[in-house]
Design an enzyme around this catalytic site. Structure first.
Site, mmCIF file in Angstrom:
data_model
loop_
_atom_site.group_PDB
_atom_site.id
_atom_site.type_symbol
_atom_site.label_atom_id
_atom_site.label_comp_id
_atom_site.label_asym_id
_atom_site.label_seq_id
_atom_site.Cartn_x
_atom_site.Cartn_y
_atom_site.Cartn_z
ATOM 1 N NE ARG A 1 -6.955 6.178 5.817
ATOM 2 C CZ ARG A 1 -6.309 5.013 5.682
ATOM 3 N NH1 ARG A 1 -6.859 4.030 4.966
ATOM 4 N NH2 ARG A 1 -5.121 4.842 6.231
ATOM 5 C CB ALA B 1 -4.187 3.470 -2.178
ATOM 6 C CG ASN C 1 3.388 1.386 1.155
ATOM 7 O OD1 ASN C 1 2.244 1.369 0.728
ATOM 8 N ND2 ASN C 1 3.992 0.313 1.631
ATOM 9 C CE LYS C 2 -0.592 1.757 6.614
ATOM 10 N NZ LYS C 2 -1.415 2.882 7.085
ATOM 11 C CG ASP D 1 -1.202 4.233 0.712
ATOM 12 O OD1 ASP D 1 -0.266 3.506 1.103
ATOM 13 O OD2 ASP D 1 -2.402 3.976 0.928
ATOM 14 N NE ARG E 1 -5.897 -1.830 4.790
ATOM 15 C CZ ARG E 1 -5.585 -2.659 3.775
ATOM 16 N NH1 ARG E 1 -6.382 -3.664 3.475
ATOM 17 N NH2 ARG E 1 -4.484 -2.480 3.069
HETATM 18 C C1 LIG Z 1 -2.821 -1.498 -2.668
HETATM 19 S S1 LIG Z 1 -2.814 -0.084 -1.691
HETATM 20 C C2 LIG Z 1 -2.419 -0.730 -0.148
HETATM 21 C C3 LIG Z 1 -1.781 0.302 0.727
HETATM 22 O O1 LIG Z 1 -2.764 0.889 1.582
HETATM 23 C C4 LIG Z 1 -2.372 0.629 2.903
HETATM 24 O O2 LIG Z 1 -2.698 1.659 3.766
HETATM 25 P P1 LIG Z 1 -4.014 1.520 4.705
HETATM 26 O O3 LIG Z 1 -4.084 0.089 5.174
HETATM 27 O O4 LIG Z 1 -3.773 2.524 5.795
HETATM 28 O O5 LIG Z 1 -5.180 1.898 3.805
HETATM 29 C C5 LIG Z 1 -0.881 0.440 2.849
HETATM 30 O O6 LIG Z 1 -0.189 1.656 2.776
HETATM 31 C C6 LIG Z 1 -0.756 -0.352 1.587
HETATM 32 O O7 LIG Z 1 0.492 -0.375 1.005
#
Ligand SMILES: CSC[C@H]1O[C@H](OP(=O)(O)O)[C@H](O)[C@@H]1O
Length: 362
Positions: free
Chosen positions: A86, A53, A249-250, A239, A51
């Site tokens: 995704r 981005a 973002n998250k 993201d 996971r």
């Molecule tokens: C450096 S990108 C990290 C970014 O990705 C995460 O999402 P996920 O864990 O669902 O892939 C999160 O939004 C982070 O900020």
């Protein structure tokens, strides 16, 4: 970055396969998963074994390259399949788009070798880009440190934006690592980041492994800490960033930005070029937000009493749950953007100042 003193990247290419760090087992177990075909790459992205981005873009690129080894005619359908894993992180579509641009003109017989090389180039680009992001963010930490000699710079971060969310170095955490390694005293407030706890499980593990002082906090505690002057800067990843500077973002990032804005705490977003989506202006109405399964909300994962990773139910039986994986922070709440090319305002003018070539894409 290092695990027990040994340098690693989050993805390693070997003959006919890639090895990825299975993030669903961290921090309890460090296990490398061998991926030898596109289907396994897609499953690793969907299940969040990988996971982050930039990293999902690199894994998808290698997944496409692996597919072409088996069937050079599989370019379009496999790229489409990987692109559907995704929806929010634009890096996935950016990486696949770059692969398709390179591979479509080639004779089928030459595609597999070129795809493998291009996937490697995407990974190397990410390493250099993330290292540069840290360098361009460092002056922000230095300036805060100069104003509080001998006391740590208190940084709040959300989710995981470290080396395991990228190929190496990370984005927002790349700034933290470079400040720490430069001898600047830093302390990181680590949002647990419900529901998957990427902060409590992954960021805390990364920072601990690198010796960076940090404290895990409940997601809802950040505003209180800002009200009491305990946060000097908020640093997050993203993201997808739109051409006017809206930031996906998250989930929970938007609430952190509101609290930062209300308390005059600088809110900075770190991103590589692969996270820019110039085709989108209004992030709230245009960016697709991934809805993930209810179980991520109704349950939580961790170490069971018998010492094995597992999941327990934490919500009332029978209660339904909603699980949007991301939110969008409007540009007006973003102090600035840190990229591999420098820092800029969260605006079209600001971004064009760093990426003038994007004007041609408009
Ligand atoms: C450096 S990108 C990290 C970014 O990705 C995460 O999402 P996920 O864990 O669902 O892939 C999160 O939004 C982070 O900020």
């Amino acid at each position: 970055m290092k695990i027990d003193g040994v340098p690693h990247r989050s993805i390693q290419a070997e003959d006919g396969a890639i090895l990825i760090l299975d993030q669903t087992l961290l921090p309890w177990r460090v296990e490398w998963l061998r991926i030898a075909n596109a289907g396994a790459a897609a499953q690793a992205i969907r299940s969040m074994q990988v996971r982050g981005a930039p990293l999902i873009g690199a894994v998808a690129a290698y997944g496409l390259a692996l597919a072409l080894r088996d069937d050079p005619a599989a370019l379009e359908p496999v790229a489409a399949m990987l692109g559907e894993t995704r929806p929010t992180a634009i890096n996935l579509r950016w990486a696949l788009g770059r692969m398709l641009t390179v591979l479509r003109p080639l004779p089928e017989a030459t595609r597999a070798a070129r795809a493998w090389a291009e996937a490697g180039a995407i990974a190397e680009d990410d390493v250099a880009t993330c290292r540069a992001i840290g360098a361009h963010g460092l002056p922000l930490i230095e300036a805060i440190a100069a104003g509080k000699p001998g006391r740590p710079v208190n940084i709040l971060t959300h989710c995981n934006t470290g080396w395991i969310a990228t190929v190496d170095f990370g984005t927002a955490l790349s700034v933290v690592y470079q400040a720490h390694d430069a001898g600047i005293p830093v302390h990181v407030w680590v949002d647990e980041t419900r529901p998957r706890n990427q902060g409590a499980l992954l960021t805390a593990w990364e920072l601990g492994a690198h010796g960076v002082p940090h404290t895990v906090i409940a997601d809802n505690a950040g505003g209180h800490l800002m009200q009491h002057g305990e946060v000097d800067i908020v640093l997050v990843g993203t993201d997808r960033v739109t051409r006017r500077g809206d930031v996906a973002n998250k989930i929970g990032t938007y609430l952190k930005a509101l609290a930062a804005h209300d308390n005059n705490v600088p809110f900075w977003v770190a991103l590589p070029h692969s996270t820019l989506d110039w085709a989108v202006a209004d992030g709230v109405s245009e960016i697709p937000i991934e809805d993930r399964g209810e179980a991520e909300v109704t349950h939580t994962t961790g170490l069971l009493p018998d010492g094995t990773p597992g999941s327990i139910r934490t919500a009332a039986p029978g209660s339904p749950a909603r699980n949007p994986g991301f939110d969008v922070t409007p540009a007006r709440l973003v102090t600035g953007i840190i990229t591999e090319r420098g820092r800029c305002a969260a605006s079209e003018v600001g971004l064009l100042g760093l990426y003038p070539e994007r004007a041609l894409a408009a």
